[in-house]
Design a protein around this motif. Sequence first.
Motif, PDB file in Angstrom:
ATOM      1  N   CYS A   1     -29.868  -5.243  13.023  1.00 46.97           N
ATOM      2  CA  CYS A   1     -30.580  -6.447  13.465  1.00 46.97           C
ATOM      3  C   CYS A   1     -29.647  -7.288  14.325  1.00 46.97           C
ATOM      4  O   CYS A   1     -28.504  -7.524  13.963  1.00 46.97           O
ATOM      5  CB  CYS A   1     -31.036  -7.264  12.277  1.00 46.97           C
ATOM      6  N   PRO A   2     -30.140  -7.803  15.465  1.00 43.85           N
ATOM      7  CA  PRO A   2     -29.302  -8.684  16.279  1.00 43.85           C
ATOM      8  C   PRO A   2     -28.971  -9.960  15.510  1.00 43.85           C
ATOM      9  O   PRO A   2     -29.687 -10.357  14.607  1.00 43.85           O
ATOM     10  CB  PRO A   2     -30.178  -8.997  17.497  1.00 43.85           C
ATOM     11  N   LEU A   3     -27.893 -10.606  15.917  1.00 47.16           N
ATOM     12  CA  LEU A   3     -27.481 -11.842  15.254  1.00 47.16           C
ATOM     13  C   LEU A   3     -28.551 -12.909  15.407  1.00 47.16           C
ATOM     14  O   LEU A   3     -29.163 -13.058  16.465  1.00 47.16           O
ATOM     15  CB  LEU A   3     -26.171 -12.359  15.846  1.00 47.16           C
ATOM     16  N   GLY A   4     -28.782 -13.650  14.356  1.00 46.35           N
ATOM     17  CA  GLY A   4     -29.721 -14.758  14.401  1.00 46.35           C
ATOM     18  C   GLY A   4     -31.172 -14.364  14.212  1.00 46.35           C
ATOM     19  O   GLY A   4     -32.042 -15.207  14.238  1.00 46.35           O
ATOM     20  N   THR A   5     -31.477 -13.105  14.085  1.00 47.51           N
ATOM     21  CA  THR A   5     -32.864 -12.701  13.855  1.00 47.51           C
ATOM     22  C   THR A   5     -32.985 -12.093  12.482  1.00 47.51           C
ATOM     23  O   THR A   5     -32.018 -11.617  11.907  1.00 47.51           O
ATOM     24  CB  THR A   5     -33.348 -11.673  14.895  1.00 47.51           C
ATOM     25  N   SER A   6     -34.172 -12.110  11.987  1.00 45.86           N
ATOM     26  CA  SER A   6     -34.432 -11.549  10.677  1.00 45.86           C
ATOM     27  C   SER A   6     -35.704 -10.733  10.739  1.00 45.86           C
ATOM     28  O   SER A   6     -36.637 -11.084  11.455  1.00 45.86           O
ATOM     29  CB  SER A   6     -34.577 -12.678   9.655  1.00 45.86           C
TER      30      SER A   6
END
Length: 113
Positions: free
Chosen positions: A96-101
């Motif tokens: 998962c990219p940073l800052g996303t969930s």
Amino acid sequence: MKNKKESTAPAVRSQYTAPFKEQALERAEHDGIPRAAQGLGLSESMWYLWRAKRRQTGQSCEDQTLQHVEIARLKRENARLEEEVACLNKAAAYLCPLGTSRNDPSEVRHAQG
């Protein structure tokens, strides 16, 4: 002066099986602890200790042993599952990219829109 050889070997502790303890306690209930202890060559204090443990837990020695085995198995399983969760968390952070969930509703709407 006499030279005595001193033994440096540690004392060996006897370990008795749960069925043996149960049979010994039953014998002690029938014959009395002093007589049963003398007959089996065990100290009376050991009988009293076994009897106190059985009364305290309300379980036989065999049941206590089974319970300890089950607790050990559950601890091993818990440790394995904790390792699995840690591994999955690392994989999720990598994928998962940073800052996303994955559970973030705004990301789902943005992707659909």
